[in-house]
Structures are given as structure tokens and as C-alpha cells.
Design a protein around this motif. Structure first.
Motif, PDB file in Angstrom:
ATOM      1  N   GLN A  57      39.779  45.300  45.142  1.00 40.54           N
ATOM      2  CA  GLN A  57      40.422  44.909  43.889  1.00 40.54           C
ATOM      3  C   GLN A  57      39.693  43.755  43.213  1.00 40.54           C
ATOM      4  OE1 GLN A  57      44.428  44.263  45.167  1.00 40.54           O
ATOM      5  NE2 GLN A  57      44.706  46.398  45.722  1.00 40.54           N
ATOM      6  N   HIS A  58      39.162  42.828  43.968  1.00 39.37           N
ATOM      7  CA  HIS A  58      38.449  41.687  43.377  1.00 39.37           C
ATOM      8  C   HIS A  58      37.105  42.097  42.795  1.00 39.37           C
ATOM      9  CE1 HIS A  58      40.994  38.206  44.101  1.00 39.37           C
ATOM     10  NE2 HIS A  58      41.410  38.838  45.191  1.00 39.37           N
ATOM     11  N   ARG A  59      36.554  43.218  43.256  1.00 40.82           N
ATOM     12  CA  ARG A  59      35.282  43.693  42.697  1.00 40.82           C
ATOM     13  C   ARG A  59      35.481  44.525  41.440  1.00 40.82           C
ATOM     14  NH1 ARG A  59      32.653  45.132  48.432  1.00 40.82           N
ATOM     15  NH2 ARG A  59      34.785  45.686  48.755  1.00 40.82           N
ATOM     16  N   ARG A  60      36.674  45.025  41.222  1.00 40.53           N
ATOM     17  CA  ARG A  60      36.959  45.870  40.059  1.00 40.53           C
ATOM     18  C   ARG A  60      37.264  44.987  38.853  1.00 40.53           C
ATOM     19  NH1 ARG A  60      38.878  51.116  41.662  1.00 40.53           N
ATOM     20  NH2 ARG A  60      38.601  51.659  39.486  1.00 40.53           N
ATOM     21  N   THR A  61      36.920  45.492  37.670  1.00 40.06           N
ATOM     22  CA  THR A  61      37.153  44.740  36.437  1.00 40.06           C
ATOM     23  C   THR A  61      38.121  45.503  35.535  1.00 40.06           C
ATOM     24  OG1 THR A  61      35.335  45.786  35.242  1.00 40.06           O
ATOM     25  CG2 THR A  61      34.813  43.784  36.512  1.00 40.06           C
ATOM     26  N   VAL A  62      38.579  44.824  34.521  1.00 37.67           N
ATOM     27  CA  VAL A  62      39.480  45.447  33.553  1.00 37.67           C
ATOM     28  C   VAL A  62      38.819  46.684  32.940  1.00 37.67           C
ATOM     29  CG1 VAL A  62      40.617  45.097  31.331  1.00 37.67           C
ATOM     30  CG2 VAL A  62      40.661  43.288  33.029  1.00 37.67           C
ATOM     31  N   HIS A  63      37.538  46.583  32.631  1.00 41.40           N
ATOM     32  CA  HIS A  63      36.821  47.704  32.002  1.00 41.40           C
ATOM     33  C   HIS A  63      36.983  49.004  32.786  1.00 41.40           C
ATOM     34  CE1 HIS A  63      33.692  49.868  29.825  1.00 41.40           C
ATOM     35  NE2 HIS A  63      33.293  50.279  31.013  1.00 41.40           N
ATOM     36  N   GLU A  64      36.953  48.915  34.102  1.00 42.40           N
ATOM     37  CA  GLU A  64      37.023  50.113  34.938  1.00 42.40           C
ATOM     38  C   GLU A  64      38.361  50.837  34.847  1.00 42.40           C
ATOM     39  OE1 GLU A  64      35.098  49.613  38.908  1.00 42.40           O
ATOM     40  OE2 GLU A  64      34.859  47.555  38.165  1.00 42.40           O
TER      41      GLU A  64
END
Length: 148
Positions: free
Chosen positions: A80-87
Motif C-alpha cells: 500500500q505504501h508503494r502504490r500512489t493515487v494515480h494507480e
């Protein structure tokens, strides 16, 4: 004959041709590269749990805390910390932006047409983005006070 009160009886006269900036509020702005946990926290600090996602300073989407929750990835905190809003964005290609001098009526029509919970409002003077919500427009139509 109906005994229901008319809209004019619920409050002061409504000026739907007033500029939308009169019902807009400061926007929570998130860069598209914002990590999901940070976006989640910032949206929960927003009074309407809604924000504008920007790319290079230009609005590309409107997001809500509920929308993030519906798309939240599995995999635990490290993922979750590696994922961004864009994704998590459905269509990260742009969102309609209202001008601060557009009318409340126009904002209402655009909110209905886009089916979004809010639209960003741009200041022609380069000020910070603001946000107009369906709640703010409906409150104006009903003659009530705007939520904070």
C-alpha cells in the motif's frame, strides 16, 4: 392543491446566477504521486472527504475517501505504501474545471453531466484551487447554510 412549502419559503431568495466562487471551498489538492496512506489521511481531514488530484499543477481527477476505500489494494502495508493515487484512478486524463465566475446554475448542470461529487474551480488570478460540491449547490438551491 399541494400544501408542501415552495423552495422560496425555505429561506432567502436563491440566486443561481451568482458566481460559483460564492459556494466553492478550498480544495484538498493531491499530487498524483501521493502515496495512498497519505492521500487517505488528507482526505479524512477534509470536511467533505473529497479532493482534487493534480499532475504538473493541472487537475486530472476528483477523488473521495470512499472511492479510495473501494479501490484499496490488498497486499498489506508495504504494498500500500508503494502504490500512489494515480494507480487507483479510473480516468486519469483530466477533469472539467470551472472558472470562479461561472454561475452556480452552470456548476449544478456540470456536476449533473459529469456525475462527479465535486468539480475544481480555478481562479483566473492564479490562486489556489477551490472545489464546488453537489452538496454546496443543493444547499444553495434549498436556501440553507453551506456545510463547512
Amino acid at each position: 392543491m399541494s400544501t408542501a412549502p415552495s423552495l422560496s419559503a425555505t429561506g432567502p431568495p436563491v440566486d443561481l446566477d451568482a458566481p460559483v466562487h460564492t459556494v466553492a471551498r478550498p480544495a484538498t489538492v493531491l499530487a498524483e504521486t501521493t502515496p495512498l496512506p497519505e492521500a487517505w489521511t488528507r482526505l479524512h481531514e477534509d470536511p467533505v472527504r473529497c479532493g482534487v488530484v493534480v499532475r504538473d499543477g493541472l487537475p486530472i481527477a476528483v477523488v473521495t475517501a470512499g472511492g479510495l476505500a473501494e479501490s484499496w489494494p490488498a497486499g498489506g502495508p508495504l504494498v500500500q505504501h508503494r502504490r500512489t493515487v494515480h494507480e487507483l484512478l479510473d480516468r486519469p486524463c483530466g477533469v472539467e474545471v470551472l472558472d470562479e465566475n461561472d454561475t452556480v446554475r452552470h456548476a449544478g448542470h456540470r456536476l449533473l453531466a459529469t456525475a462527479l461529487p465535486a468539480l475544481p474551480v480555478r481562479s483566473p488570478r492564479g490562486g489556489p484551487l477551490r472545489l464546488v460540491t453537489t452538496t454546496a449547490v443543493l444547499s444553495t438551491v434549498l436556501g440553507g447554510e453551506l456545510p463547512a
